[in-house]
Design a protein around this motif. Sequence first.
Motif, PDB file in Angstrom:
ATOM      1  N   LEU A  47       0.557  -1.455  -0.098  1.00 52.84           N
ATOM      2  CA  LEU A  47      -0.055  -0.041   0.051  1.00 52.84           C
ATOM      3  C   LEU A  47       0.731   1.717   0.152  1.00 52.84           C
ATOM      4  O   LEU A  47       0.549   1.998  -1.109  1.00 52.84           O
ATOM      5  CB  LEU A  47      -0.754   0.239   1.180  1.00 52.84           C
ATOM      6  N   LYS A  48       2.325   1.392   0.872  1.00 50.23           N
ATOM      7  CA  LYS A  48       2.719   2.883   0.747  1.00 50.23           C
ATOM      8  C   LYS A  48       3.355   2.711  -0.324  1.00 50.23           C
ATOM      9  O   LYS A  48       3.172   3.752  -1.341  1.00 50.23           O
ATOM     10  CB  LYS A  48       4.004   1.863   1.656  1.00 50.23           C
ATOM     11  N   GLY A  73       0.984   5.548  -1.874  1.00 48.81           N
ATOM     12  CA  GLY A  73       2.816   7.238  -1.656  1.00 48.81           C
ATOM     13  C   GLY A  73       2.073   7.142  -0.173  1.00 48.81           C
ATOM     14  O   GLY A  73       3.325   8.140   0.379  1.00 48.81           O
ATOM     15  N   SER A  74       0.694   7.344   0.289  1.00 47.73           N
ATOM     16  CA  SER A  74       0.338   8.325   1.650  1.00 47.73           C
ATOM     17  C   SER A  74      -0.805   7.242   2.459  1.00 47.73           C
ATOM     18  O   SER A  74      -1.805   6.798   2.213  1.00 47.73           O
ATOM     19  CB  SER A  74       0.700   9.661   1.895  1.00 47.73           C
ATOM     20  N   VAL A  90      -4.476   6.728   0.667  1.00 48.08           N
ATOM     21  CA  VAL A  90      -5.718   5.836   1.222  1.00 48.08           C
ATOM     22  C   VAL A  90      -6.574   5.831   1.565  1.00 48.08           C
ATOM     23  O   VAL A  90      -7.772   5.904   0.784  1.00 48.08           O
ATOM     24  CB  VAL A  90      -4.188   4.444   2.144  1.00 48.08           C
ATOM     25  N   ASN A  91      -6.873   6.840   2.340  1.00 43.60           N
ATOM     26  CA  ASN A  91      -8.187   7.280   3.371  1.00 43.60           C
ATOM     27  C   ASN A  91      -8.917   7.973   2.483  1.00 43.60           C
ATOM     28  O   ASN A  91      -9.739   7.892   2.443  1.00 43.60           O
ATOM     29  CB  ASN A  91      -7.744   8.638   4.063  1.00 43.60           C
ATOM     30  N   GLU A  92      -8.240   8.598   1.696  1.00 41.64           N
ATOM     31  CA  GLU A  92      -9.014   9.009   0.238  1.00 41.64           C
ATOM     32  C   GLU A  92      -9.503   8.387  -0.567  1.00 41.64           C
ATOM     33  O   GLU A  92     -10.711   8.310  -1.194  1.00 41.64           O
ATOM     34  CB  GLU A  92      -8.013  10.830  -0.877  1.00 41.64           C
ATOM     35  N   ASP A  94      -2.131   5.670  11.034  1.00 40.15           N
ATOM     36  CA  ASP A  94      -0.588   5.352  11.042  1.00 40.15           C
ATOM     37  C   ASP A  94      -1.110   3.825  10.357  1.00 40.15           C
ATOM     38  O   ASP A  94      -2.306   3.326  10.249  1.00 40.15           O
ATOM     39  CB  ASP A  94      -0.034   4.815  12.564  1.00 40.15           C
ATOM     40  N   TRP A  95       0.591   3.639   9.521  1.00 42.71           N
ATOM     41  CA  TRP A  95       0.400   1.801   8.952  1.00 42.71           C
ATOM     42  C   TRP A  95       0.081   1.338   9.682  1.00 42.71           C
ATOM     43  O   TRP A  95      -1.028  -0.008   9.479  1.00 42.71           O
ATOM     44  CB  TRP A  95       1.602   2.009   8.487  1.00 42.71           C
TER      45      TRP A  95
END
Length: 695
Positions: free
Chosen positions: A161-162, A166-167, A171-173, A186-187
């Motif tokens: 996922l990273k 990238g961030s 991911v949240n978006e 946090d991851w």
Amino acid sequence: MLFGAAYYPEYEAVDRLDADIELMRAAGVNYVRVGESTWHLWEPIDGQFNFDWITRVVDRCHAAGISSIVGTPTYAIPAWLARRYPAILAQTGTGTPLTYGGRQNVDITHGAYLFHAERVIRAAVGHFAGHAGVIGFQVDNETGVYLLHNPGVRERFADHLKATYGSLDAVNEAWGTNHWSLGLGDWADLWPADHNSSPGYNLAWRRFQTSLVTEFLAWQAGIVRELARPDQFVTHCTVGGHELIRPAGNARAVARLVDIPGVNVYYSTQDTLELPDHHTEPPVPSWAAGVGVWALYLQADMARVAAKNDRFLVLESNASNAGYPHENHPAYDGQWRQAALALAARGARGMGYWHWHSCHTGKEIYWRGVLGHDYQPGRPYREIAALGAELATLAPLLGQAEPDAEVAFLYSQDSKYALQFQPPLADPVTGRPDPASYERIFNTFYRGYFDAGLQMACIDLEEDRGEDLSRWPVLVVPAGYVLADADASRLVDYAAAGGHLVLTLRTGYVDEHGRARTDTAPGPLSVPAGVAYQEFTNLRTAVPVAVAAGEPIASDGASATYWADLLRVTTAEPVLHYDHPSWGQYPAVTTHRWFAGRITWVGTLPDPVLARDLARWTAAAAGITPLWTELPTSVRIDSASLPGGRKLWFVGNWSGQPVSVRLPFTAQRARTGDTYPEGHQLQLAAWDTTALLTA
């Protein structure tokens, strides 16, 4: 043309290698597939290898003119390996490890497993690479049975996922994690996949799981190629059709890794192979892609998409009964031959049976082979032996033949994943959400075009983005639910250039992250298709359809089932309406001229009658006209192109009654060279196929 069977003398109750080889030679067998399931015999003790038992088999077969495909034995681990490294067993849910006692029960990413797998692969391939009788290697077997939840896999998913997003903000978006307070700060906040409720997470997780299988098989193929001769090929055996029983598999991605893809094609036999097909929603065995002649062809056409519409090997198919003790349905006389010729017509360049002899022990005692438990050559052997002689005669032609297709189907692995997670259709028996919704929608439209007598090709949306779509007059997109804007533009461009684009329910509803679009459905397809909708409904019962205007394209009894988009026409023309007191105001099918082409929207799941009618109408609208007319309803015609403009035709009678077919041209029987004039009545026996040549 390869013709043979999986051969496991290590399973046999008695040593009968010479007798088996003699029967194989008499049956025209020219290859055997060996060794992929018995690691414990290759390496009975950690680090101590024994190849004598299998070398004996390969040597004797080679001396008899029978080649071998040697499998890497990595899908069934030895007990000592599981005992020594219990952490390598797969976890199918968080903290839920499998126990030893089956197959494909391992975490294919675990370091200890990979160390031992590489060691046995190198030892085995190194041993056989110089053997003149070995023509290829199969890497692993039917990989992808389980979605892996092992701790190391979950850690790799976070790293994936990273690298992908990238961030955390991205991911949240993409996943919309404000819903139910699922935002990641946090991851380490990433929750276990088997407790997930986010469609975006599900898509990312399923894509990741598929990548693990692809990575694993690419790793194996790389080792094999390092050691093998240039003339030895690499293959892998995938499950046919939609791979429902291999949820982490993607045959189309795997096929890019091997020299020639292999596939299992199991099919329901006896009366289920009869045309016309009267089955609506029959029970489908767990090992089958569907029930009906169309399901046999679907597996071939899906294998061809894996091969990028090139040749493929059938490494497993029904030798006799397929399945378990309650599923004893051996084929009728002629059905082995008919099925094999159908597969050859659609691009199979190897026909293999599973397996040579019936096992006397183990789970698959009743998944019977070419020989039964008494080892005596019986009806299956006689049928398959006769087929071997015929395929040997046809092999020079088949080696040059390219299967024809008028219609292309776009397959979307992402849409399959998404609709398994949030099924739009109810199970016809239980009424509960049906995780096979994507497959049902795809199959419905595929069967419709098959019943209309058309030939299909398949294209993978995610794997074949560079494919030239313009060579097919009709392109069907069944339930292309997950659709990026760029992919939508590609479809629209196809229609603008002159193609007939057929879009169905659920297509384009979400983007590549599984987010429902904010534009009125169907989003980027709305203007080109000339329709829009805000509502949709499930249908508890079938709803008849009525012609909106113009020609009556639907037969009596044609109905909409399970789903209805409540379409509003903007610039499209209504084709069919629902014959319903409330939903009659909405069209079920529309069509719209789009520059040089046309876009047709089918907003419902058609029943078999309506699916066939729509296929005929969309094909005719694209200028496809049948060459063969007045065919008996049991006859199916397939064609392939040969160099110099010649055609190879397969004329099949899928019924237990003889029929005759009027030839629309002068033709030559491929096996005998007999010539028949135009208008000749070709006689076909029960369950019979004739191969013809035309200039």
